[in-house]
Write an enzyme that holds these catalytic residues in place. Structure first.
Site, PDB file in Angstrom:
ATOM      1  N   ASN A  34      -4.980  12.739   0.119  1.00 59.42           N
ATOM      2  CA  ASN A  34      -4.193  11.908   1.035  1.00 59.42           C
ATOM      3  C   ASN A  34      -5.172  11.188   1.958  1.00 59.42           C
ATOM      4  OD1 ASN A  34      -1.504  11.105   1.921  1.00 59.42           O
ATOM      5  ND2 ASN A  34      -1.973  12.160   3.831  1.00 59.42           N
ATOM      6  N   LYS A  35      -4.640  10.378   2.843  1.00 56.90           N
ATOM      7  CA  LYS A  35      -5.465   9.556   3.733  1.00 56.90           C
ATOM      8  C   LYS A  35      -6.522  10.387   4.458  1.00 56.90           C
ATOM      9  CE  LYS A  35      -5.274   5.978   3.957  1.00 56.90           C
ATOM     10  NZ  LYS A  35      -6.154   5.120   3.116  1.00 56.90           N
ATOM     11  N   GLN A  49      -2.615   2.965   9.859  1.00 59.56           N
ATOM     12  CA  GLN A  49      -1.281   2.915   9.222  1.00 59.56           C
ATOM     13  C   GLN A  49      -0.248   3.712  10.001  1.00 59.56           C
ATOM     14  OE1 GLN A  49      -4.145   3.457   7.550  1.00 59.56           O
ATOM     15  NE2 GLN A  49      -4.018   2.812   5.419  1.00 59.56           N
ATOM     16  N   ARG A  61       0.863  -1.183   0.000  1.00 60.55           N
ATOM     17  CA  ARG A  61       0.000   0.000   0.000  1.00 60.55           C
ATOM     18  C   ARG A  61       0.897   1.229   0.000  1.00 60.55           C
ATOM     19  NH1 ARG A  61       1.999   1.739   3.894  1.00 60.55           N
ATOM     20  NH2 ARG A  61       0.754   3.600   3.604  1.00 60.55           N
ATOM     21  N   GLY A  62       0.233   2.389  -0.137  1.00 58.59           N
ATOM     22  CA  GLY A  62       1.017   3.611  -0.256  1.00 58.59           C
ATOM     23  C   GLY A  62       1.266   3.893  -1.730  1.00 58.59           C
ATOM     24  N   ASP A  82      -1.503  10.895  -2.317  1.00 55.60           N
ATOM     25  CA  ASP A  82      -1.826   9.809  -3.238  1.00 55.60           C
ATOM     26  C   ASP A  82      -2.082  10.323  -4.647  1.00 55.60           C
ATOM     27  OD1 ASP A  82      -2.239   7.249  -1.390  1.00 55.60           O
ATOM     28  OD2 ASP A  82      -2.839   9.057  -0.330  1.00 55.60           O
ATOM     29  N   ARG A 121      -7.142  -0.160  -7.159  1.00 56.74           N
ATOM     30  CA  ARG A 121      -7.360   0.945  -6.214  1.00 56.74           C
ATOM     31  C   ARG A 121      -7.419   2.245  -7.022  1.00 56.74           C
ATOM     32  NH1 ARG A 121      -4.231   1.151  -0.788  1.00 56.74           N
ATOM     33  NH2 ARG A 121      -6.091   2.344  -0.298  1.00 56.74           N
TER      34      ARG A 121
HETATM   35  O1  MRU Z   1      -4.647   3.373   1.827  1.00 58.58           O
HETATM   36  P1  MRU Z   1      -3.150   3.470   1.792  1.00 58.58           P
HETATM   37  O2  MRU Z   1      -2.474   2.976   3.028  1.00 58.58           O
HETATM   38  O3  MRU Z   1      -2.545   2.939   0.524  1.00 58.58           O
HETATM   39  O4  MRU Z   1      -2.996   5.034   1.773  1.00 58.58           O
HETATM   40  C1  MRU Z   1      -1.937   5.661   1.310  1.00 58.58           C
HETATM   41  C2  MRU Z   1      -1.286   6.342   2.406  1.00 58.58           C
HETATM   42  O5  MRU Z   1      -0.581   5.692   3.144  1.00 58.58           O
HETATM   43  C3  MRU Z   1      -1.417   7.734   2.633  1.00 58.58           C
HETATM   44  O6  MRU Z   1      -2.476   8.382   2.122  1.00 58.58           O
HETATM   45  C4  MRU Z   1      -0.074   8.362   2.464  1.00 58.58           C
HETATM   46  O7  MRU Z   1      -0.002   9.463   3.270  1.00 58.58           O
HETATM   47  C5  MRU Z   1       0.266   8.694   1.051  1.00 58.58           C
HETATM   48  S1  MRU Z   1       0.899   7.344   0.205  1.00 58.58           S
HETATM   49  C6  MRU Z   1       2.486   7.838  -0.088  1.00 58.58           C
END
Ligand code: MRU
Length: 368
Positions: free
Chosen positions: A252-253, A201, A52-53, A242, A89
């Site tokens: 972002n998250k 996370q 992920r990320g 993201d 995703r």
């Molecule tokens: O849902 P995820 O864990 O894939 O989400 C991504 C993230 O971890 C965050 O949004 C993060 O801050 C950016 S990814 C580099």
């Protein structure tokens, strides 16, 4: 990055046909690597968040295409496999970017060369991700240094959300790269780690990463940041992203936007760190146009952890009958962002600055 003293990347190809990853669903309870041997297994690993990320999703898709190049017999089959990766995703643009980059490379070659070409391209994508993250660490270090110079005790308190650390990339991370660079350069830093519900996370991954690197940190419940800012306990916020539009809006998250609002209200600088693979130059208005992933309600309703006896358990934390919504990301408008930390330097979050720095960014005024 070091895990128990050994250098690891988050993904690599130990031999043709095998993609090896760190299974992030098991962290921080166990450090396990697993092998993915087909495009279907890669797609499942992305969807189920074994990887992920944004950066790592992109690199995984790159390696997934290396497997696709071995599975497909025709261009149509290759495109279908590519599409099966793209749909896993929706928010992190690195995924579609890496698949497109592979298709552009493969288009130039006959099918008998695809395997070799796609493996090389996957490795280039991964190497570039690590190199760009390292560079944005160097640029972000200067931001931290300048804040340290203004502090009587010299310790810079950074608040971060989710995990945009090395686990979210191939190495170094985006939001953590300046932190590691500062720590390694002897600039004292302390990190407030948002737990980042629903999947935690921050609590599970960022805290683990920082501990492995010996960076002082404190895990906080998600809603603590505003209070800390009101009391002068946060010097800057650095998050990852993201997807960032050419106007500088950043997805972002979920929960990042609220941190940006609190930061603005308290005069705390709010930076977003990202490599250029996270820009989506085709979009200007992120709030309207960035697709926001909605995930299963079980991620909100249940939590995983170890009990006092060391047994891993999954417990339900809401009533049996309550409905759940699980929006995985939100968008922070550019006006709340102090700067974007990129491999090309710290840039203003606006179209003029971004299009001056990146040739793929075409401003609205120059579009037909
Ligand atoms: O849902 P995820 O864990 O894939 O989400 C991504 C993230 O971890 C965050 O949004 C993060 O801050 C950016 S990814 C580099």
């Amino acid at each position: 990055m070091n895990v128990n003293g050994t250098h690891h990347r988050t993904i690599w190809m130990p031999e043709p046909g095998i993609v090896r990853i760190i299974d992030q669903r098991r962290l921080p309870w166990a450090f396990e690597v697993i092998d993915l041997k087909s495009v279907a297994e890669v797609a499942h690993a992305i969807r189920d968040m074994a990887v992920r990320g944004a950066g790592l999703i992109g690199a995984t898709a790159g390696y997934g295409m290396a497997l696709a190049a071995g599975e497909a017999r025709t261009w149509e089959e290759l495109e279908a496999l590519a599409q099966s990766l793209v749909v896993t995703r929706p928010t992190a643009v690195n995924l579609a970017w890496a698949v497109r980059r592979q298709l552009d490379a493969l288009r130039q070659h006959p099918p008998e060369d695809w395997k070799g070409v796609a493996k090389r391209e996957a490795e280039e994508i991964a190497d570039e991700d690590a190199a760009f993250c390292s560079r944005l660490g160097t640029h972000g270090l200067e931001v931290i240094r300048s804040l340290a110079a203004k502090k009587p005790d010299g310790v810079v308190n950074v608040l971060t959300h989710c995990n945009a650390g090395w686990l979210a990339f191939v190495d170094h991370g985006s939001s953590t790269a300046p932190i590691y660079a500062a720590h390694d350069a002897g600039v004292p830093v302390h990190v407030w780690v948002d737990e980042t519900r629903p999947r935690n996370q921050g609590a599970r991954l960022t805290a683990w990463e920082l501990a492995q690197h010996g960076v002082p940190h404190t895990v906080i419940a998600d809603n603590t940041g505003g209070h800390l800012m009101q009391h002068g306990l946060v010097d800057l916020v650095i998050t990852g992203a993201d997807r960032v539009t050419r106007n500088g809006d950043a997805a972002n998250k979920i929960g990042t936007y609220l941190k940006a609002l609190a930061a603005r209200d308290n005069g705390v600088p709010f930076y977003v760190a990202l490599p250029s693979s996270t820009f989506d130059w085709s979009i200007a208005d992120g709030v309207k146009n960035i697709p926001i992933e909605q995930r299963g309600g079980e991620e909100v309703a249940w939590m995983e952890g170890i009990d006092s006896g060391g047994i891993l358990r999954n417990v339900r934390v809401i009533p049996q009958t309550s409905p759940v919504a699980n929006y995985a990301f939100d968008v922070t408008p550019a006006r709340l962002i102090t700067g974007l930390i990129t491999e090309r330097g710290v840039l203003a979050a606006d179209e003029m600055a971004l299009c001056a720095a990146f040739s793929d960014c075409v401003p609205a005024s120059a579009r037909q």
